[in-house]
Write a protein that holds these residues in place. Structure first.
Motif, mmCIF file in Angstrom:
data_model
loop_
_atom_site.group_PDB
_atom_site.id
_atom_site.type_symbol
_atom_site.label_atom_id
_atom_site.label_comp_id
_atom_site.label_asym_id
_atom_site.label_seq_id
_atom_site.Cartn_x
_atom_site.Cartn_y
_atom_site.Cartn_z
ATOM 1 N N ARG A 1 4.268 -3.646 9.565
ATOM 2 C CA ARG A 1 3.490 -2.915 10.377
ATOM 3 C C ARG A 1 3.435 -3.642 11.859
ATOM 4 N NH1 ARG A 1 -1.540 -4.475 7.737
ATOM 5 N NH2 ARG A 1 -0.740 -3.063 6.209
ATOM 6 N N THR B 1 0.707 -1.160 -0.061
ATOM 7 C CA THR B 1 0.050 0.103 0.053
ATOM 8 C C THR B 1 0.831 1.467 -0.078
ATOM 9 O OG1 THR B 1 -1.747 -1.149 1.082
ATOM 10 C CG2 THR B 1 -1.971 1.242 1.281
ATOM 11 N N ASP C 1 -5.977 -1.076 -4.898
ATOM 12 C CA ASP C 1 -5.361 -1.793 -3.835
ATOM 13 C C ASP C 1 -6.198 -3.077 -3.480
ATOM 14 O OD1 ASP C 1 -3.732 -2.816 -1.715
ATOM 15 O OD2 ASP C 1 -3.825 -0.681 -0.695
ATOM 16 N N ASP C 2 -5.496 -4.278 -2.963
ATOM 17 C CA ASP C 2 -6.442 -5.437 -2.463
ATOM 18 C C ASP C 2 -7.178 -5.961 -3.504
ATOM 19 O OD1 ASP C 2 -4.865 -5.583 -0.002
ATOM 20 O OD2 ASP C 2 -6.126 -4.065 0.820
HETATM 21 MG MG MG Z 1 -2.224 -2.948 2.123
#
Ligand code: MG
Ligand code: ADP
Length: 323
Positions: free
Chosen positions: A203, A51, A105-106
């Motif tokens: 993350r 992302t 995205d995704d």
């Molecule tokens: Mg992402």
């Protein structure tokens, strides 16, 4: 209106072996959209910066005067349905096909959404014939996508399909960069702690560093130290044929005092536990009791050769058992 998040940029993306190629490709696409890799399909597991790169492409393209639009597929789908209900599906189609760079995205979430797939295919065709850039991100390779029409999959595969990854070296650089970002000292102990307690997921790394900043190293490692101190006490007690509780209770008995001092000494030299931690474990309010014990043992090591040999043996044995 672009849906872009400004903080995700190429400038703050840490590059290493496992993401170098994809980084270069993205930079190229951001500067010269529609020219070299179209469509661009990036895939990889969660928290690897997909992302981030998608936004970085958009921000770069905007900088170069192009119009970019970012959208997660779930939003794209909801919006499509809303326009459809209002009887304005053309407005929707125009909105998405009239940009220079479309960032989706995704796309694994297209699965089973037939109407969304049909609309995306139309937008795709409209853009592609005019050399407009399409970038797609997914958690898996196009071949592994489920319940998505074959014609869409074959479009996804028609340009460059590239995987993003993470390796140890890059992970280490990312940890350092994030620690600086969060205003923390680049302490080797902290770096190791984060490295060992996180997987290949940026993350997760960010989460660990934030927690460390709030909670501090002392608390994070307390549990581990307490467990290890307990182990050292049990080890020492076993060697002197005592019970672990014996070492923690008040006693005037010579051999108990001796064993307790040795246990405290081992906690210090083998575990590098703090005097406060050691004293607290032995039920002492004052941390000087551990300082006193360690000093006593050190003195005895200097004076008594047999005692010194015994301790060298104990230290070695303990380290082996702690591994
Ligand atoms: Mg992402
Ligand atoms: P994904 O979309 O692959 O699940 P994200 O792009 O959302 O992952 O990344 C998660 C977090 O990690 C974001 O805050 C992002 O800025 C950061 N991040 C990921 N990779 C890097 C990197 N190589 N350098 C710096 N930050 C990164």
């Amino acid at each position: 209106q672009s849906g872009l998040i400004e903080k995700y940029r190429f400038e703050n993306f840490v590059v290493g072996k496992a993401n170098e190629l994809v980084y270069k490709v993205c930079l190229q696409v951001g500067q010269y959209p529609g020219v070299s890799y179209n469509p661009l399909f990036i895939y990889g597991s969660v928290g690897l910066g997909k992302t981030h790169l998608l936004h970085a492409i958009g921000n770069k393209a905007m900088e170069y005067g192009y119009r970019a639009l970012y959208s997660p597929v779930s939003d794209f789908s909801e919006e499509m349905i809303a326009y459809l209900k209002k009887g304005q599906i053309d407005t929707f189609r125009n909105k998405y096909s009239n940009v220079d760079v479309l960032l989706l995205d995704d796309v694994q979430f297209l699965s089973g959404k037939e109407r969304t797939q049909i609309e995306l295919f139309k937008i795709f065709e409209a853009m592609y014939t005019r050399d407009k850039q399409i970038v797609l991100v997914s958690d898996r390779h196009p071949k592994d996508l489920k319940d998505i029409s074959d014609r869409l999959i074959s479009r996804f595969e028609s340009g460059l399909v590239i995987e993003i990854g993470l390796d140890d070296e890059t992970k280490l650089s990312i940890i350092k960069q994030k620690m600086i970002l969060y205003g923390m000292p680049l302490d080797q102990k902290l770096i190791n702690y984060v490295f060992e307690n996180t997987g290949y997921n940026v993350r997760e790394i960010e989460g660990a560093i934030k927690t460390l900043k709030v909670v501090g190293m002392k608390n994070t490692s307390k549990e581990k130290n307490t467990k290890d101190i307990k182990f050292v006490v049990e080890f020492t007690a076993r060697h002197f044929k005592l019970k672990p509780e014996d070492l923690k209770r008040e006693s005037k008995e010579r051999r108990i005092i001796n064993a307790r001092q040795i246990a405290m000494y081992l906690c210090k030299v083998v575990l590098n536990a703090s005097y406060v931690e050691i004293s607290r474990y032995f039920g002492k309010k004052d941390h000087t009791s551990a300082i006193y014990a360690v000093k006593k043992v050190e003195e005895k090591i200097k004076e008594d050769r047999k005692f010194k040999y015994m301790l060298t043996f104990l230290e070695k044995q303990l380290k082996k058992e702690l591994l």
